[in-house]
Design a protein around this motif. Structure first.
Motif, PDB file in Angstrom:
ATOM      1  N   THR A 133       0.872  -1.019   0.172  1.00  0.00           N
ATOM      2  CA  THR A 133      -0.256   0.267  -0.154  1.00  0.00           C
ATOM      3  C   THR A 133       0.945   1.467   0.035  1.00  0.00           C
ATOM      4  N   ASP A 134       0.032   2.190  -0.148  1.00  0.00           N
ATOM      5  CA  ASP A 134       0.968   3.517   0.120  1.00  0.00           C
ATOM      6  C   ASP A 134       0.792   3.999   1.318  1.00  0.00           C
ATOM      7  N   SER A 135       1.392   5.352   2.086  1.00  0.00           N
ATOM      8  CA  SER A 135       1.245   5.643   2.965  1.00  0.00           C
ATOM      9  C   SER A 135       0.419   6.198   3.986  1.00  0.00           C
ATOM     10  N   ASP A 136      -1.374   6.376   3.208  1.00  0.00           N
ATOM     11  CA  ASP A 136      -1.886   7.327   3.817  1.00  0.00           C
ATOM     12  C   ASP A 136      -2.699   6.361   5.281  1.00  0.00           C
ATOM     13  N   GLY A 137      -3.173   6.869   5.542  1.00  0.00           N
ATOM     14  CA  GLY A 137      -3.068   5.705   6.816  1.00  0.00           C
ATOM     15  C   GLY A 137      -2.086   5.159   8.008  1.00  0.00           C
ATOM     16  N   ASP A 138      -2.488   4.188   8.895  1.00  0.00           N
ATOM     17  CA  ASP A 138      -1.753   3.918  10.511  1.00  0.00           C
ATOM     18  C   ASP A 138      -0.971   2.917   9.393  1.00  0.00           C
ATOM     19  N   ASP A 139      -0.157   2.276   9.854  1.00  0.00           N
ATOM     20  CA  ASP A 139       0.849   1.632   9.610  1.00  0.00           C
ATOM     21  C   ASP A 139       0.122   0.718   9.844  1.00  0.00           C
ATOM     22  N   ALA A 140      -1.138  -0.131  11.362  1.00  0.00           N
ATOM     23  CA  ALA A 140      -1.215  -1.272  11.325  1.00  0.00           C
ATOM     24  C   ALA A 140      -2.431  -1.645  10.179  1.00  0.00           C
ATOM     25  N   GLY A 141      -3.446  -0.587  10.161  1.00  0.00           N
ATOM     26  CA  GLY A 141      -4.088  -0.841   9.119  1.00  0.00           C
ATOM     27  C   GLY A 141      -3.927  -1.216   7.613  1.00  0.00           C
ATOM     28  N   ASN A 142      -2.788  -0.747   7.184  1.00  0.00           N
ATOM     29  CA  ASN A 142      -2.011  -0.329   6.031  1.00  0.00           C
ATOM     30  C   ASN A 142      -1.643  -1.786   5.616  1.00  0.00           C
ATOM     31  N   LEU A 143      -1.584  -2.976   6.856  1.00  0.00           N
ATOM     32  CA  LEU A 143      -0.659  -3.654   6.688  1.00  0.00           C
ATOM     33  C   LEU A 143      -2.109  -5.008   6.821  1.00  0.00           C
ATOM     34  N   VAL A 144      -3.110  -4.605   7.560  1.00  0.00           N
ATOM     35  CA  VAL A 144      -3.830  -5.739   7.617  1.00  0.00           C
ATOM     36  C   VAL A 144      -4.438  -5.551   5.876  1.00  0.00           C
ATOM     37  N   LEU A 145      -4.708  -4.354   5.236  1.00  0.00           N
ATOM     38  CA  LEU A 145      -5.412  -4.252   4.263  1.00  0.00           C
ATOM     39  C   LEU A 145      -4.106  -5.006   3.099  1.00  0.00           C
ATOM     40  N   SER A 146      -2.711  -5.345   3.233  1.00  0.00           N
ATOM     41  CA  SER A 146      -2.406  -5.189   2.049  1.00  0.00           C
ATOM     42  C   SER A 146      -2.068  -7.087   2.122  1.00  0.00           C
ATOM     43  N   LYS A 147      -2.519  -7.675   3.026  1.00  0.00           N
ATOM     44  CA  LYS A 147      -2.519  -9.021   3.972  1.00  0.00           C
ATOM     45  C   LYS A 147      -3.768  -9.568   3.246  1.00  0.00           C
ATOM     46  N   LYS A 148      -4.826  -8.553   2.948  1.00  0.00           N
ATOM     47  CA  LYS A 148      -6.367  -9.134   2.733  1.00  0.00           C
ATOM     48  C   LYS A 148      -7.211  -8.901   1.365  1.00  0.00           C
ATOM     49  N   ARG A 149      -5.724  -8.141   0.438  1.00  0.00           N
ATOM     50  CA  ARG A 149      -5.764  -8.101  -1.068  1.00  0.00           C
ATOM     51  C   ARG A 149      -5.122  -9.032  -1.594  1.00  0.00           C
ATOM     52  N   SER A 150      -3.791  -9.456  -1.233  1.00  0.00           N
ATOM     53  CA  SER A 150      -2.651 -10.556  -1.848  1.00  0.00           C
ATOM     54  C   SER A 150      -4.031 -11.459  -1.301  1.00  0.00           C
ATOM     55  N   GLU A 151      -4.806 -11.972  -0.073  1.00  0.00           N
ATOM     56  CA  GLU A 151      -5.989 -12.905  -0.283  1.00  0.00           C
ATOM     57  C   GLU A 151      -6.639 -12.957  -1.483  1.00  0.00           C
ATOM     58  N   SER A 152      -7.491 -11.651  -2.047  1.00  0.00           N
ATOM     59  CA  SER A 152      -8.615 -11.720  -2.196  1.00  0.00           C
ATOM     60  C   SER A 152      -7.587 -12.533  -4.477  1.00  0.00           C
ATOM     61  N   VAL A 153      -6.352 -11.666  -4.635  1.00  0.00           N
ATOM     62  CA  VAL A 153      -5.517 -12.311  -5.956  1.00  0.00           C
ATOM     63  C   VAL A 153      -5.997 -13.390  -5.697  1.00  0.00           C
TER      64      VAL A 153
END
Length: 456
Positions: A390-410
């Motif tokens: 992800t980019d750096s918008d938002g908080d680190d923890a939220g970005n980490l969770v979101l990036s993991k969910k997106r890889s699962e979606s792929v």
């Protein structure tokens, strides 16, 4: 919500009150600009006659406002979308209902099964007009006409409303290589006239575009070289959109031209479309949403130094007709998925797009996913780790969770829609921790929002 427009002429004032879907910050300022533009464009008409037409036109374009579609639940990350704008909460916003209602029926990944568009490898320009104030002409653009930044109810971010006949171009685009992609959103007013002109996207070789403006045929005098792609939301029967194509060499008439139909987008429930343009050396592909309009092998001249993009409006038959553009994204390079993944062991793409604050894959990602799936099919023993960033918008923890969910979606999309065995796919997410570009620009953030595939 109602908007009051006040026109000043000598000592006479009068008001027009109407509902609309374009949100404008300073109605008085906009009204004054419209008066000035009208005087410049129609010097042979009386002021009273011009105002009468405006009054009649405004009355004819207002449509019942559709309810805004419900937004998907947020993942907790305050992520800025590609075409989002930063608006001051204290800014006075008036609603005026002119444009397009937005379709509430969301396309699926499967519905784009014929969409083979693959964006360029590196994003070099992003324009979402977020830095511009509502009602202003964008600071990084130029024109020989008039236009302003607006918002459209039911859509995210800001739009550039193209004024009367003229050319609108981003001054920050100065080079177009032999491989690039251009994507943008296009909208029209609901009751767009068949007799209004095309909205044309121009690619040209120009030394001084501001020196000799015209609707297109006057760029740089007799040195004009380039091509234009025209789009119109309806044909004579109103059932299809119209696309045309012209190649110019010098001031003469076009040396190559063609015209064809595509699915209409003038109907009230669907006045916003995604336009995707893909150049591969001389080859040109044009898509409107998932429909491939053109696939021409000899469109671009490989000896022409294309360094200029413009959006050209041929003129409106009805004064209240308008084109709107937004979410412009220019990427360069030719992705070589097979070579990079199989030979180099690593492939990264910004072409898999997600809904804002969500792991839901946008349907226009189909072409990229299909290209990756083909590599798996041709190499049945290959296993890969899919990593979201992800980019750096938002908080680190939220970005980490979101990036993991997106890889699962792929992973799920490759298995469900392309038949790839899940045992060949591992997933992970790194959030914002490994940027490939500074997160200080829109382009840098776009390159950091990526999905990486690493061969195991």
């Amino acid at each position: 919500m109602y908007i009051k427009l006040t026109f000043l002429l000598g000592f006479t004032y009068f008001s027009l009150i109407a509902k609309a879907q374009i949100r404008i910050t300073d109605p008085g300022k906009v009204a004054e600009r419209q008066v000035e533009n009208r005087a410049n464009q129609k010097v042979n008409q009386t002021i009273d006659k011009g105002f009468d037409k405006v009054e009649e036109g405004i009355g004819s374009i207002f449509k019942k406002k559709d309810k805004k579609p419900k937004e998907e639940p947020s993942s907790g990350k305050n992520e800025k979308p590609d075409n989002a704008s930063n608006e001051n909460e204290n800014t006075r916003i008036a609603e005026s209902e002119t444009v397009a209602s937005v379709s509430t029926e969301k396309p699926t990944l499967k519905s784009y099964s014929k969409f083979d568009f693959i964006p360029g490898e590196k994003v070099v320009a992003v324009e979402d007009f977020s830095q511009d104030a509502i009602g202003d002409f964008p600071a990084k653009w130029n024109t020989n006409s008039a236009g302003e930044v607006v918002t459209i109810a039911g859509t995210e971010g800001k739009w550039l409303m193209l004024g009367p006949e003229g050319v609108f171009y981003p001054e920050f685009v100065t080079k177009l290589p032999e491989n690039f992609t251009l994507e943008f959103n296009l909208a029209t007013t609901s009751d767009f006239s068949y007799y209004s002109g095309f909205m044309r996207t121009v690619f040209a070789e120009v030394t001084n575009p501001a020196k000799n403006f015209s609707v297109w045929k006057g760029f740089d005098g007799d040195k004009q070289r380039g091509l234009e792609l025209g789009l119109h939301p309806k044909d004579a029967g109103g059932q299809q959109g119209i696309a045309n194509f012209n190649v110019f060499e010098g001031p003469a008439e076009s040396i190559m031209k063609n015209e064809k139909s595509f699915p209409a987008f003038h109907v009230p429930e669907h006045n916003v479309v995604k336009v995707s343009i893909w150049r591969q050396k001389s080859r040109l592909r044009l898509y409107v949403d998932d429909f491939k309009v053109w696939d021409l092998p000899k469109a671009f001249n490989t000896t022409t130094n294309y360094n200029f993009i413009a959006f050209s409006n041929q003129g409106y038959h009805v004064e209240t007709d308008r084109y709107f553009i937004s979410n412009i994204r220019l990427a360069v390079g030719a992705p070589d998925t097979r070579n990079k993944l199989i030979t180099e062991g690593k492939f990264s793409t910004t072409g898999i797009l997600f809904d804002v604050n969500s792991a839901t894959i946008k349907p226009e990602s189909y072409g990229v996913l299909k290209d990756i799936a083909n590599v798996f099919t041709e190499n049945p023993t290959v296993k890969v780790k899919v990593i979201g960033h992800t980019d750096s918008d938002g908080d680190d923890a939220g970005n980490l969770v979101l990036s993991k969910k997106r890889s699962e979606s792929v992973k799920e999309a490759l298995a469900k829609d392309f038949g790839i065995d899940k045992s060949r796919l591992e997933t992970d997410g790194k959030g914002e921790s490994i940027p490939v570009s500074p997160n200080t620009t829109a382009e840098g953030k776009a390159n950091n929002r990526r999905v990486e595939f690493i061969k195991l």
